[in-house]
Design a protein around this motif. Structure first.
Motif, mmCIF file in Angstrom:
data_model
loop_
_atom_site.group_PDB
_atom_site.id
_atom_site.type_symbol
_atom_site.label_atom_id
_atom_site.label_comp_id
_atom_site.label_asym_id
_atom_site.label_seq_id
_atom_site.Cartn_x
_atom_site.Cartn_y
_atom_site.Cartn_z
ATOM 1 N N GLY A 53 -16.333 67.929 -12.668
ATOM 2 C CA GLY A 53 -16.433 66.564 -13.142
ATOM 3 C C GLY A 53 -17.864 66.080 -13.285
ATOM 4 N N MET A 54 -18.767 66.656 -12.506
ATOM 5 C CA MET A 54 -20.177 66.272 -12.573
ATOM 6 C C MET A 54 -20.904 66.887 -13.762
ATOM 7 S SD MET A 54 -21.206 64.137 -10.285
ATOM 8 C CE MET A 54 -22.980 64.420 -10.409
ATOM 9 N N GLN A 55 -20.302 67.879 -14.430
ATOM 10 C CA GLN A 55 -21.046 68.600 -15.460
ATOM 11 C C GLN A 55 -21.445 67.728 -16.644
ATOM 12 O OE1 GLN A 55 -22.336 71.789 -14.996
ATOM 13 N NE2 GLN A 55 -21.603 71.085 -12.997
ATOM 14 N N LEU A 56 -20.566 66.842 -17.082
ATOM 15 C CA LEU A 56 -20.926 65.998 -18.221
ATOM 16 C C LEU A 56 -22.061 65.031 -17.879
ATOM 17 C CD1 LEU A 56 -17.453 65.323 -19.869
ATOM 18 C CD2 LEU A 56 -19.127 67.117 -20.360
ATOM 19 N N PRO A 57 -21.995 64.310 -16.761
ATOM 20 C CA PRO A 57 -23.163 63.485 -16.420
ATOM 21 C C PRO A 57 -24.417 64.308 -16.148
ATOM 22 C CG PRO A 57 -21.488 63.359 -14.684
ATOM 23 C CD PRO A 57 -20.866 64.025 -15.861
ATOM 24 N N VAL A 58 -24.274 65.487 -15.558
ATOM 25 C CA VAL A 58 -25.443 66.344 -15.338
ATOM 26 C C VAL A 58 -26.056 66.748 -16.678
ATOM 27 C CG1 VAL A 58 -26.123 68.682 -14.619
ATOM 28 C CG2 VAL A 58 -24.862 67.209 -13.053
ATOM 29 N N GLY A 59 -25.211 67.081 -17.651
ATOM 30 C CA GLY A 59 -25.728 67.436 -18.978
ATOM 31 C C GLY A 59 -26.519 66.305 -19.597
ATOM 32 N N TRP A 60 -26.000 65.080 -19.480
ATOM 33 C CA TRP A 60 -26.719 63.922 -20.015
ATOM 34 C C TRP A 60 -28.050 63.732 -19.284
ATOM 35 C CZ3 TRP A 60 -28.837 59.368 -18.454
ATOM 36 C CH2 TRP A 60 -29.110 58.421 -19.441
ATOM 37 N N LEU A 61 -28.023 63.887 -17.958
ATOM 38 C CA LEU A 61 -29.245 63.728 -17.171
ATOM 39 C C LEU A 61 -30.287 64.785 -17.532
ATOM 40 C CD1 LEU A 61 -27.663 62.934 -13.689
ATOM 41 C CD2 LEU A 61 -29.009 61.355 -15.092
ATOM 42 N N LEU A 62 -29.852 66.019 -17.743
ATOM 43 C CA LEU A 62 -30.796 67.069 -18.123
ATOM 44 C C LEU A 62 -31.458 66.753 -19.461
ATOM 45 C CD1 LEU A 62 -28.816 70.289 -17.092
ATOM 46 C CD2 LEU A 62 -30.842 69.350 -15.970
ATOM 47 N N ASP A 63 -30.668 66.292 -20.417
ATOM 48 C CA ASP A 63 -31.220 65.971 -21.733
ATOM 49 C C ASP A 63 -32.132 64.745 -21.705
ATOM 50 O OD1 ASP A 63 -30.170 68.044 -23.296
ATOM 51 O OD2 ASP A 63 -28.249 67.023 -23.559
ATOM 52 N N HIS A 64 -31.911 63.828 -20.759
ATOM 53 C CA HIS A 64 -32.627 62.557 -20.802
ATOM 54 C C HIS A 64 -33.702 62.390 -19.722
ATOM 55 C CE1 HIS A 64 -29.176 61.609 -23.389
ATOM 56 N NE2 HIS A 64 -29.932 60.673 -23.895
ATOM 57 N N ILE A 65 -33.513 62.942 -18.516
ATOM 58 C CA ILE A 65 -34.554 62.780 -17.487
ATOM 59 C C ILE A 65 -35.087 64.118 -16.985
ATOM 60 C CG2 ILE A 65 -33.505 60.607 -16.747
ATOM 61 C CD1 ILE A 65 -32.670 62.014 -14.157
ATOM 62 N N GLY A 66 -34.475 65.236 -17.408
ATOM 63 C CA GLY A 66 -35.000 66.546 -17.056
ATOM 64 C C GLY A 66 -34.417 67.121 -15.779
ATOM 65 N N GLY A 103 -19.939 69.731 -3.560
ATOM 66 C CA GLY A 103 -19.726 69.989 -4.978
ATOM 67 C C GLY A 103 -20.647 69.153 -5.855
ATOM 68 N N VAL A 104 -20.846 67.883 -5.484
ATOM 69 C CA VAL A 104 -21.800 67.033 -6.207
ATOM 70 C C VAL A 104 -23.205 67.636 -6.128
ATOM 71 C CG1 VAL A 104 -22.948 64.788 -6.224
ATOM 72 C CG2 VAL A 104 -20.475 64.909 -5.878
ATOM 73 N N GLY A 105 -23.597 68.048 -4.938
ATOM 74 C CA GLY A 105 -24.938 68.569 -4.746
ATOM 75 C C GLY A 105 -25.216 69.853 -5.494
ATOM 76 N N CYS A 106 -24.222 70.719 -5.563
ATOM 77 C CA CYS A 106 -24.423 72.018 -6.206
ATOM 78 C C CYS A 106 -24.305 71.955 -7.724
ATOM 79 C CB CYS A 106 -23.409 73.025 -5.658
ATOM 80 S SG CYS A 106 -23.609 73.411 -3.894
ATOM 81 N N SER A 107 -23.771 70.877 -8.249
ATOM 82 C CA SER A 107 -23.431 70.810 -9.676
ATOM 83 C C SER A 107 -24.605 70.986 -10.638
ATOM 84 C CB SER A 107 -22.704 69.492 -9.971
ATOM 85 O OG SER A 107 -23.522 68.371 -9.710
ATOM 86 N N PRO A 108 -25.837 70.586 -10.311
ATOM 87 C CA PRO A 108 -26.890 70.689 -11.337
ATOM 88 C C PRO A 108 -27.759 71.940 -11.282
ATOM 89 C CG PRO A 108 -27.681 69.304 -9.573
ATOM 90 C CD PRO A 108 -26.294 69.766 -9.173
ATOM 91 N N VAL A 333 -24.634 73.484 -22.316
ATOM 92 C CA VAL A 333 -24.492 74.433 -21.207
ATOM 93 C C VAL A 333 -23.600 73.852 -20.108
ATOM 94 C CG1 VAL A 333 -26.643 75.660 -21.661
ATOM 95 C CG2 VAL A 333 -26.668 73.676 -20.127
ATOM 96 N N THR A 334 -23.672 72.533 -19.911
ATOM 97 C CA THR A 334 -22.823 71.947 -18.874
ATOM 98 C C THR A 334 -21.365 71.859 -19.325
ATOM 99 O OG1 THR A 334 -23.483 69.728 -19.609
ATOM 100 C CG2 THR A 334 -24.644 70.649 -17.706
ATOM 101 N N LEU A 335 -21.126 71.742 -20.638
ATOM 102 C CA LEU A 335 -19.742 71.784 -21.132
ATOM 103 C C LEU A 335 -19.111 73.139 -20.843
ATOM 104 C CD1 LEU A 335 -17.306 70.743 -22.770
ATOM 105 C CD2 LEU A 335 -18.475 71.573 -24.838
ATOM 106 N N ILE A 336 -19.852 74.217 -21.100
ATOM 107 C CA ILE A 336 -19.324 75.553 -20.825
ATOM 108 C C ILE A 336 -19.120 75.737 -19.326
ATOM 109 C CG2 ILE A 336 -19.718 78.024 -21.093
ATOM 110 C CD1 ILE A 336 -19.176 76.481 -23.687
ATOM 111 N N ASN A 337 -20.064 75.241 -18.546
ATOM 112 C CA ASN A 337 -19.913 75.325 -17.093
ATOM 113 C C ASN A 337 -18.717 74.503 -16.619
ATOM 114 O OD1 ASN A 337 -20.898 76.463 -14.692
ATOM 115 N ND2 ASN A 337 -21.890 74.554 -14.122
#
Length: 395
Positions: A53-66, A103-108, A333-337
């Motif tokens: 569940g964290m992958q989509l927000p993580v993907g957005w965060l990677l694209d926007h804040i690194g 799980g939250v911590g390991c997600s990114p 990449v987070t969608l595939i994950n």
């Protein structure tokens, strides 16, 4: 950049550890706080569910804040805090809460590394780099097997989890210092827009996503949980015996990651390497289903084969990566994950219910595990059939 990637790999070792350590702790958690296999299946499934569940927000965060802030903050609060909650657990509910936080911590962490690779290296080497990171990270599976069993037996499970909380928090602080964000993309004219929906509209991904949904679920489910109760119920093994068998399976998973990584360049195809490997994984699952009590050596070999051939994640990621628009790399990449980890979570919950349903009235202790193995085998075979229609690429 390299020091940051190394630190992300260390964090990923811990991520692999956290998804697999419950198998060797099943007996002691059952006796100390009354956690049943069904409870631990739900807790393990919750880890994967939250992670997915964290992958989509993580993907957005990677694209926007690194990756630097994304990985360090989430890993410190989630993995460090979750391990501390686990150390203080008084019942199965506390274990589930701890696993959700972890799980939250390991997600990114893995996606932060993959995001960096996708942005600074050529696409043709992505599979090799992804396989190396996954292979090194899978050493966490080794730590979660016999070494974890030894630590629990020597120091106690609460003390072990407390130490892991300190280690995870320290790694998060190092991430904040050493990780570097890749250079920002430069666009001519207005920046391109898009979202996960843009990715889902790409037809080439439709036949890859189902394969990703099922390929990792059997290896993760068996290594991370079901191997423990299975070996205890069928062969009467304790934590050390379970630790030794799962150690061998973990070695198979590590070898599989390193083997799959460069295989697309070696054989000049991604599709057929992935298809053949997962077909072998399905065959090993069907064999273990047919002879689940065939002896410790045979069972260990088959579990190792499932781990080896079920390690196609980095190559599937590379296959899908070829179709991502550059500005959606993080979300891609987070969608595939999400599909891979979401599949594990789904099957953890389903297999937990299947275990409870088939255990009732069963005359043989192996009966629930036969049902679980058959489900896994059919799922991977189905994924292979859908994947036959995918479009091959080596770039």
């Amino acid at each position: 950049m390299r020091a940051g990637i190394v630190t992300l790999v260390v964090a990923y070792v811990l991520s692999q550890f956290y998804r697999a350590f419950l198998a060797v702790m099943a007996p002691v958690l059952g006796s100390d706080i009354g956690a049943t296999p069904e409870d631990l299946s739900a807790a393990s499934g919750l880890w994967f569910l939250v992670f997915a569940g964290m992958q989509l927000p993580v993907g957005w965060l990677l694209d926007h804040i690194g990756p630097r802030r994304t990985a360090s903050i989430l890993f410190g609060l989630g993995a460090g805090g979750g391990a501390a909650v686990f150390a203080l657990a008084q019942g199965p509910g506390h274990v589930s809460l701890a696993m959700a936080l972890i799980g939250v911590g390991c997600s990114p962490v893995l996606m932060a590394a993959y995001f960096t690779f996708a942005r600074i290296y050529e696409p043709r080497v992505f599979g090799t780099l992804a396989g190396i990171v996954l292979g090194v990270g899978t050493f966490g599976n080794l730590i979660a097997s016999y070494p974890m069993a030894w630590s629990v037996d020597t120091f106690g499970w609460r003390e072990t989890m407390g130490a892991l909380a300190v280690i995870s928090t320290t790694v998060a602080l190092v991430l904040a210092v050493l990780v570097r964000d890749p250079p920002a993309l430069v666009h001519e004219g207005p920046a391109p827009r898009g979202s996960v929906l843009t990715l889902l509209a790409i037809p080439a991904l439709w036949f890859i996503l189902p394969m990703q949904l099922v390929n990792y679920a059997p290896a993760a489910g068996l290594r991370g949980l079901w191997s423990g109760p299975f070996l205890e119920d069928v062969y009467g093994m304790g934590p050390e015996g379970i630790g030794m068998v799962t150690l061998v399976m973990a070695l198979g998973m590590i070898a599989g990651n390193f083997a799959y990584g460069p295989a697309d360049r070696l054989f000049r195809t991604r599709k057929w390497v992935i298809f053949a490997g997962n077909l072998c994984s399905s065959a090993a699952l069907f064999t273990l289903w047919a002879i689940p009590a065939g002896g410790v050596v045979t069972t260990t070999i088959l579990l190792t084969a499932i781990g080896f051939f079920g390690a196609s994640f980095p190559l599937i990621m590379a296959h899908a990566r070829a179709f991502f628009p550059p500005h959606l790399t993080g979300q891609g990449v987070t969608l595939i994950n999400l599909m891979g980890i979401g599949g594990v979570s789904l099957f953890q919950f389903v297999t937990g219910g299947l275990y409870a349903a088939t255990k009732t009235g069963a005359t043989e202790p192996v009966a629930p595990y036969e049902a679980i193995l058959l489900l896994y085998a059919l799922a991977v075979l189905g994924g292979c059939i859908v994947y036959l229609f995918s479009r091959d690429t080596t770039t």
